[in-house]
Design a protein around this motif. Structure first.
Motif, PDB file in Angstrom:
ATOM      1  N   GLU A 193     -29.679 -38.237  -7.002  1.00 57.34           N
ATOM      2  CA  GLU A 193     -28.484 -37.583  -6.803  1.00 57.34           C
ATOM      3  C   GLU A 193     -28.173 -36.616  -8.007  1.00 57.34           C
ATOM      4  O   GLU A 193     -27.109 -36.125  -7.863  1.00 57.34           O
ATOM      5  CB  GLU A 193     -27.550 -38.675  -6.513  1.00 57.34           C
ATOM      6  N   CYS A 219     -27.979 -32.908  -9.564  1.00 57.22           N
ATOM      7  CA  CYS A 219     -28.205 -31.457  -9.325  1.00 57.22           C
ATOM      8  C   CYS A 219     -29.236 -30.936 -10.158  1.00 57.22           C
ATOM      9  O   CYS A 219     -29.309 -30.909 -11.575  1.00 57.22           O
ATOM     10  CB  CYS A 219     -26.735 -30.655  -9.406  1.00 57.22           C
ATOM     11  N   ARG A 222     -24.680 -35.968 -11.810  1.00 57.41           N
ATOM     12  CA  ARG A 222     -24.700 -36.442 -10.378  1.00 57.41           C
ATOM     13  C   ARG A 222     -23.791 -35.921  -9.575  1.00 57.41           C
ATOM     14  O   ARG A 222     -22.653 -35.485  -9.747  1.00 57.41           O
ATOM     15  CB  ARG A 222     -24.760 -38.053 -10.686  1.00 57.41           C
ATOM     16  N   ILE A 223     -24.333 -35.686  -8.321  1.00 59.61           N
ATOM     17  CA  ILE A 223     -23.585 -35.238  -7.332  1.00 59.61           C
ATOM     18  C   ILE A 223     -22.859 -36.321  -6.498  1.00 59.61           C
ATOM     19  O   ILE A 223     -23.450 -37.315  -5.928  1.00 59.61           O
ATOM     20  CB  ILE A 223     -24.394 -34.478  -6.325  1.00 59.61           C
ATOM     21  N   GLY A 274     -18.572 -34.591  -4.532  1.00 64.55           N
ATOM     22  CA  GLY A 274     -19.250 -33.364  -4.966  1.00 64.55           C
ATOM     23  C   GLY A 274     -19.920 -33.243  -3.384  1.00 64.55           C
ATOM     24  O   GLY A 274     -20.246 -34.019  -2.831  1.00 64.55           O
ATOM     25  N   ARG A 305     -23.267 -31.858  -1.816  1.00 71.37           N
ATOM     26  CA  ARG A 305     -24.529 -31.736  -1.913  1.00 71.37           C
ATOM     27  C   ARG A 305     -24.941 -30.405  -0.961  1.00 71.37           C
ATOM     28  O   ARG A 305     -24.746 -30.295   0.008  1.00 71.37           O
ATOM     29  CB  ARG A 305     -25.392 -33.105  -1.597  1.00 71.37           C
ATOM     30  N   CYS A 327     -29.035 -29.622  -5.185  1.00 66.69           N
ATOM     31  CA  CYS A 327     -28.170 -28.728  -5.841  1.00 66.69           C
ATOM     32  C   CYS A 327     -26.506 -29.032  -5.343  1.00 66.69           C
ATOM     33  O   CYS A 327     -26.425 -29.313  -4.004  1.00 66.69           O
ATOM     34  CB  CYS A 327     -28.451 -27.259  -5.596  1.00 66.69           C
ATOM     35  N   CYS A 328     -25.743 -28.984  -6.126  1.00 64.91           N
ATOM     36  CA  CYS A 328     -24.330 -29.236  -5.736  1.00 64.91           C
ATOM     37  C   CYS A 328     -24.163 -27.705  -5.226  1.00 64.91           C
ATOM     38  O   CYS A 328     -24.546 -26.676  -5.608  1.00 64.91           O
ATOM     39  CB  CYS A 328     -23.486 -29.420  -7.071  1.00 64.91           C
TER      40      CYS A 328
END
Length: 220
Positions: A75, A77, A83-84, A89, A91, A115-116
């Motif tokens: 999880e 990014c 962490r996303i 956040g 995703r 990646c976020c």
């Protein structure tokens, strides 16, 4: 950024992403599909060559891989190294080789970086951002005074140093200085264990370890 090891392609990826994606591309240029359609309407031809398909017309089958990307990469990014969070956040799957220029990679697992959405938007189709799969440990460092990201002191190549700086600037990685500082303070003030810090903010955890700023008794 810290190096990311490419995860193994999930067993369901080809059926859920690659095959329907390649079928759609074939249909959009009026060619026979390598994976014949068994249901649904085919895409209408919109170009004569695959490279002329507008990026926005590629159907987003890669969203079917988001759960697998989240699981495979903890999880985190790949660019921000945070962490996303499922609630706060968004995703996304970044196409490291932009689909606007590399249609063959549009539905390839190896081309996706978790990646976020904020960093995905910033990277867009810029080709000068360094690949998390190919960077080396120490190329990016964190200053503990301002929690800024800077090119690593161990870099010996002026070209690599410039690429690192360009990546920092393009992605706006120093917009998150306060977030990195908060994570470090939570850890130092016992709000986070080292394990939680590594799960939430692995780059900060790594830099605290590298700079001998872990709490007494904590082992990397």
């Amino acid at each position: 950024m810290i190096p990311v090891v490419q995860a193994k392609k999930p067993k369901t990826f080809d059926d859920n992403v690659r095959k329907p994606g390649l079928r759609a591309i074939a249909e959009m240029v009026g060619k026979p599909s390598p994976y014949p359609r068994t249901a649904g309407k085919p895409f209408k031809p919109i170009a004569t060559r695959e490279k002329d398909i507008p990026a926005e017309n590629f159907p987003a089958y890669w969203t079917a891989a988001l759960d697998d990307l989240m699981s495979a990469y903890g999880e985190i990014c790949a660019y921000s190294c945070f962490r996303i969070h499922p609630v706060t956040g968004a995703r996304s799957a970044d196409h490291f080789a932009a689909k606007s220029r590399h249609w063959r990679a549009a539905y390839q697992w190896s081309n996706y970086r978790l990646c976020c959405s904020r960093l995905n938007s910033r990277k867009n189709d810029i080709s000068t951002v360094l690949d998390p799969f190919k960077i080396r440990a120490g190329w990016f460092e964190m200053e503990l005074l301002g929690f800024q990201i800077i090119p690593g002191s161990s870099i010996t190549s002026a070209d690599i140093e410039q690429q690192v700086q360009d990546t920092i600037t393009t992605l706006g990685l120093n917009d998150f200085c306060r977030d990195r500082e908060k994570d470090a303070e939570r850890y130092w003030n016992n709000g986070y264990s080292l394990q939680v810090l590594r799960e939430e903010s692995p780059f900060v955890a790594y830099e605290l370890w590298r700079q001998n700023r872990l709490k007494p008794g904590d082992i990397w």
